[in-house]
Design a protein around this motif. Structure first.
Motif, mmCIF file in Angstrom:
data_model
loop_
_atom_site.group_PDB
_atom_site.id
_atom_site.type_symbol
_atom_site.label_atom_id
_atom_site.label_comp_id
_atom_site.label_asym_id
_atom_site.label_seq_id
_atom_site.Cartn_x
_atom_site.Cartn_y
_atom_site.Cartn_z
ATOM 1 N N PRO A 27 9.319 -10.717 -2.269
ATOM 2 C CA PRO A 27 8.561 -11.959 -2.464
ATOM 3 C C PRO A 27 7.903 -12.026 -3.833
ATOM 4 C CG PRO A 27 8.058 -10.981 -0.341
ATOM 5 C CD PRO A 27 8.870 -9.965 -1.100
ATOM 6 N N ASN A 28 7.615 -13.238 -4.264
ATOM 7 C CA ASN A 28 7.009 -13.427 -5.569
ATOM 8 C C ASN A 28 5.719 -12.631 -5.726
ATOM 9 O OD1 ASN A 28 9.017 -15.136 -6.339
ATOM 10 N ND2 ASN A 28 7.897 -16.999 -5.845
ATOM 11 N N LEU A 29 5.584 -12.060 -6.901
ATOM 12 C CA LEU A 29 4.422 -11.245 -7.229
ATOM 13 C C LEU A 29 3.130 -12.054 -7.136
ATOM 14 C CD1 LEU A 29 4.236 -8.300 -8.357
ATOM 15 C CD2 LEU A 29 3.943 -9.317 -10.594
ATOM 16 N N GLU A 30 3.228 -13.359 -7.348
ATOM 17 C CA GLU A 30 2.032 -14.183 -7.487
ATOM 18 C C GLU A 30 1.182 -14.215 -6.237
ATOM 19 O OE1 GLU A 30 3.432 -18.021 -8.448
ATOM 20 O OE2 GLU A 30 4.504 -18.320 -6.566
ATOM 21 N N ASN A 31 1.713 -13.852 -5.109
ATOM 22 C CA ASN A 31 0.953 -13.924 -3.870
ATOM 23 C C ASN A 31 0.192 -12.648 -3.535
ATOM 24 O OD1 ASN A 31 1.778 -16.558 -3.267
ATOM 25 N ND2 ASN A 31 3.694 -15.820 -2.380
ATOM 26 N N TYR A 32 0.296 -11.639 -4.400
ATOM 27 C CA TYR A 32 -0.240 -10.328 -4.050
ATOM 28 C C TYR A 32 -1.157 -9.767 -5.129
ATOM 29 C CZ TYR A 32 3.380 -10.436 -0.506
ATOM 30 O OH TYR A 32 4.162 -10.792 0.555
ATOM 31 N N ALA A 33 -2.200 -9.084 -4.671
ATOM 32 C CA ALA A 33 -2.985 -8.268 -5.589
ATOM 33 C C ALA A 33 -2.111 -7.111 -6.055
ATOM 34 C CB ALA A 33 -4.222 -7.737 -4.888
ATOM 35 N N MET A 34 -2.363 -6.683 -7.285
ATOM 36 C CA MET A 34 -1.585 -5.586 -7.856
ATOM 37 C C MET A 34 -2.525 -4.598 -8.528
ATOM 38 S SD MET A 34 1.654 -6.254 -7.264
ATOM 39 C CE MET A 34 2.445 -5.105 -8.383
ATOM 40 N N GLY A 35 -2.062 -3.377 -8.664
ATOM 41 C CA GLY A 35 -2.924 -2.386 -9.289
ATOM 42 C C GLY A 35 -2.174 -1.330 -10.059
ATOM 43 N N TRP A 36 -2.891 -0.744 -11.007
ATOM 44 C CA TRP A 36 -2.415 0.426 -11.749
ATOM 45 C C TRP A 36 -3.282 1.617 -11.364
ATOM 46 C CZ3 TRP A 36 1.974 0.559 -14.424
ATOM 47 C CH2 TRP A 36 2.508 -0.639 -14.902
ATOM 48 N N PHE A 37 -2.635 2.713 -11.064
ATOM 49 C CA PHE A 37 -3.293 3.944 -10.686
ATOM 50 C C PHE A 37 -2.728 5.071 -11.544
ATOM 51 C CE2 PHE A 37 -5.289 2.353 -6.794
ATOM 52 C CZ PHE A 37 -4.581 1.174 -6.608
ATOM 53 N N ARG A 38 -3.462 6.172 -11.619
ATOM 54 C CA ARG A 38 -2.946 7.308 -12.375
ATOM 55 C C ARG A 38 -3.348 8.615 -11.706
ATOM 56 N NH1 ARG A 38 -6.689 6.897 -17.891
ATOM 57 N NH2 ARG A 38 -8.653 7.638 -16.949
ATOM 58 N N GLN A 39 -2.546 9.616 -11.984
ATOM 59 C CA GLN A 39 -2.840 10.944 -11.470
ATOM 60 C C GLN A 39 -2.460 11.974 -12.509
ATOM 61 O OE1 GLN A 39 -1.077 11.942 -7.666
ATOM 62 N NE2 GLN A 39 -2.681 13.456 -7.280
ATOM 63 N N ALA A 40 -3.456 12.752 -12.895
ATOM 64 C CA ALA A 40 -3.239 13.839 -13.839
ATOM 65 C C ALA A 40 -3.047 15.138 -13.066
ATOM 66 C CB ALA A 40 -4.429 13.952 -14.780
ATOM 67 N N PRO A 41 -2.386 16.118 -13.635
ATOM 68 C CA PRO A 41 -2.170 17.388 -12.938
ATOM 69 C C PRO A 41 -3.481 18.000 -12.475
ATOM 70 C CG PRO A 41 -0.826 17.289 -14.900
ATOM 71 C CD PRO A 41 -1.733 16.093 -14.950
ATOM 72 N N GLY A 42 -3.530 18.370 -11.197
ATOM 73 C CA GLY A 42 -4.709 19.008 -10.652
ATOM 74 C C GLY A 42 -5.853 18.069 -10.320
ATOM 75 N N LYS A 43 -5.632 16.775 -10.493
ATOM 76 C CA LYS A 43 -6.677 15.790 -10.201
ATOM 77 C C LYS A 43 -6.217 14.810 -9.128
ATOM 78 C CE LYS A 43 -8.844 15.891 -14.770
ATOM 79 N NZ LYS A 43 -9.341 15.063 -15.911
ATOM 80 N N GLU A 44 -7.184 14.161 -8.501
ATOM 81 C CA GLU A 44 -6.860 13.148 -7.510
ATOM 82 C C GLU A 44 -6.409 11.864 -8.198
ATOM 83 O OE1 GLU A 44 -9.909 14.452 -3.903
ATOM 84 O OE2 GLU A 44 -10.060 12.478 -4.834
ATOM 85 N N ARG A 45 -5.630 11.095 -7.464
ATOM 86 C CA ARG A 45 -5.220 9.801 -7.982
ATOM 87 C C ARG A 45 -6.433 8.883 -8.080
ATOM 88 N NH1 ARG A 45 -0.931 7.204 -4.321
ATOM 89 N NH2 ARG A 45 -2.785 6.605 -3.107
ATOM 90 N N GLU A 46 -6.491 8.090 -9.152
ATOM 91 C CA GLU A 46 -7.603 7.165 -9.322
ATOM 92 C C GLU A 46 -7.094 5.775 -9.659
ATOM 93 O OE1 GLU A 46 -10.177 7.666 -12.675
ATOM 94 O OE2 GLU A 46 -8.570 8.368 -13.994
ATOM 95 N N GLY A 47 -7.855 4.790 -9.239
ATOM 96 C CA GLY A 47 -7.537 3.417 -9.598
ATOM 97 C C GLY A 47 -7.951 3.155 -11.029
#
Length: 124
Positions: A27-47
């Motif tokens: 479905p079209n992207l326009e209907n949804y919230a989107m996010g970027w997350f990252r995870q560095a080695p040995g660390k928890e994923r963060e928004g």
């Protein structure tokens, strides 16, 4: 099944910029919230940065405020993350994810569909 794909990562020096892109199938992207997350080695994923379905609301991690900008082009079904003044601490695998339908820009929600990630490495 919704497919999410990131691109644009790479190796840069501190102070330089990168732009990440994310596209999704389904479905079209326009209907949804989107996010970027990252995870560095040995660390928890963060928004890192999240954006509401209309693009009118955004939220950022404190560590990237003023340097990163999340925006979307719904006509191209594409999400972007503009990263300026990169620091070695920004080194991580960056993931794009699709959030709830008709939702605001918050990273503190359930994101169901995730990409495989794109590596960003910042050298000092």
């Amino acid at each position: 099944q919704v497919q999410v794909a990131e691109s644009g990562g790479g190796l840069v020096q501190a102070g330089e910029s990168l732009r990440l892109s994310c596209t999704t199938s389904g479905p079209n992207l326009e209907n949804y919230a989107m996010g970027w997350f990252r995870q560095a080695p040995g660390k928890e994923r963060e928004g890192v940065a999240c954006i509401g379905y209309s693009g009118g609301s955004t939220s950022y991690a404190d560590s990237v405020k003023g340097r990163f900008t999340v925006f979307r082009d719904n006509t191209k079904n594409t999400l972007y993350l503009q990263m300026n003044s990169l620091k070695p601490d920004d080194t991580a695998m960056y993931y794009c994810a699709r959030g709830p339908r008709i939702a605001r820009g918050s990273c503190d929600m359930t994101y169901i569909y995730w990409g495989q990630g794109t590596q960003v490495t910042v050298s000092s």
